[in-house]
Write an enzyme that holds these catalytic residues in place. Structure first.
Site, PDB file in Angstrom:
ATOM      1  N   SER A 156       0.792  -1.366  -0.048  1.00  0.00           N
ATOM      2  CA  SER A 156      -0.016   0.165  -0.015  1.00  0.00           C
ATOM      3  C   SER A 156       0.980   1.220  -0.076  1.00  0.00           C
ATOM      4  CB  SER A 156      -0.953  -0.144   1.318  1.00  0.00           C
ATOM      5  OG  SER A 156      -1.712   1.342   1.332  1.00  0.00           O
ATOM      6  N   TYR A 169      -4.239   7.588  -6.846  1.00  0.00           N
ATOM      7  CA  TYR A 169      -3.177   6.854  -6.074  1.00  0.00           C
ATOM      8  C   TYR A 169      -3.542   6.551  -4.578  1.00  0.00           C
ATOM      9  CZ  TYR A 169       1.521   5.169  -5.014  1.00  0.00           C
ATOM     10  OH  TYR A 169       2.564   4.364  -4.441  1.00  0.00           O
ATOM     11  N   LYS A 173      -4.729   2.755  -3.407  1.00  0.00           N
ATOM     12  CA  LYS A 173      -3.838   2.088  -1.994  1.00  0.00           C
ATOM     13  C   LYS A 173      -4.764   1.917  -1.072  1.00  0.00           C
ATOM     14  CE  LYS A 173       0.108   1.511  -4.080  1.00  0.00           C
ATOM     15  NZ  LYS A 173       0.593   0.099  -4.378  1.00  0.00           N
TER      16      LYS A 173
END
Length: 297
Positions: A156, A169, A173
């Site tokens: 992550s 992003y 994650k």
């Protein structure tokens, strides 16, 4: 005897940075290593199968055993074939460390649709495809040929806390954390542990930041210091460590807390809008900060 002698580890996204350092660390602990990487740029463009092969060559030159595999892990069929190829090559699969990720930054109100889809597809779907393929293999195999827990480690990122210009992003994650918690609960009965790693190290992604704004140098935060934690999590020393969001970077390792409810207010019969307007900010939230606009690089 090294901790991973006789074990086989698959490293996805293993051609650069954290993936490459982890592949080398796993091999140094005696594991057979399969390095899978399509060889794209940090933005997910192009293909270069020689990138994974270069890491394999390093491992072999150091006396280890490794093979390279190139393919797109957003493809469910490829993920299945990757696990099958790993088992065909070494007879088993004991651990997966998946570092697949790309970066395409943009402010949320101007973020291009293609950049949103590419990042979420790579960073989140690219985790699920491999997890599903490995979990199917491990459940079908049962205890046949295995004398220890298997391990899946998903990368992550600290940007799950929010970062300006990284809505895609951060969302991808954060999705990894939910995936890991669910899969850990499902697979523990099959003797499989599943964890998320939020690493901190100098990588190709760090180099996308203008040099004067980079938070550290490679010498200060080398990927190799994270890689030791990856090898630990693949070993028997980490038995029953599962469902966790873990940190590694520089001289530190740690465990993140799960989402918690900071404050609670109760109104018998439920809250009205007027009651919330009167009481939520001061009486319920109290000293909890309700204006959260920090950027967490």
């Amino acid at each position: 005897m090294s901790r991973l002698d006789g074990r086989t580890c698959l490293v996805v996204g293993g051609a650069n940075g954290l993936g490459a350092a982890s592949a080398r660390a796993l091999a140094a602990e005696g594991a057979n290593v399969v390095v899978s990487d399509l060889g794209t740029s940090v933005h997910g463009e192009g293909e270069d199968p020689s990138a994974a092969q270069a890491v394999v060559d390093d491992i072999v030159d150091a006396g280890g055993d490794a093979v390279a595999h190139a393919g797109d892990v957003t493809d469910f069929g490829y993920a299945e074939s990757l696990v099958e190829a790993t088992v065909a090559e070494y007879g088993r699969l004991d651990a997966v460390a998946n570092f697949v990720r790309i970066l395409r930054d943009g402010i949320s109100h101007t973020l291009d649709e293609a950049d949103w889809r590419a990042v979420v597809e790579t960073n989140l779907t690219g985790q699920f495809t491999v997890l599903r393929a490995a979990a199917r293999h491990w459940r079908d195999a049962g205890d046949d040929g295995f004398d220890a827990q298997r391990s899946y480690l998903a990368a992550s990122a600290r940007s799950v806390r929010g970062n300006v210009g990284q809505a895609n992003y951060a969302a991808s994650k954060a999705g990894v954390l939910g995936l890991v918690r669910s899969a850990a609960a499902e697979l523990h009965r099959s003797d499989v542990r599943v964890n998320a790693l939020l690493p901190n190290a100098y990588t190709r992604m760090t180099e996308t930041v203008p040099e004067e704004h980079r938070p550290y140098t490679r010498e200060e935060m080398p990927p190799e210091r994270v890689a030791a934690f990856v090898a630990y999590l693949a070993s028997d020393a980490a038995v029953d460590v599962t469902g966790c969001a873990l940190y590694a970077g520089g001289d530190r390792v740690g465990v993140f807390s799960e989402p918690t409810l900071d404050r609670v207010g109760v109104s018998p019969g439920g809250w009205t809008v007027d009651e919330l307007a009167e009481h939520f900010r001061d009486d319920v939230a109290g000293d909890v900060d309700l204006t959260r606009t920090d950027s967490h690089f």
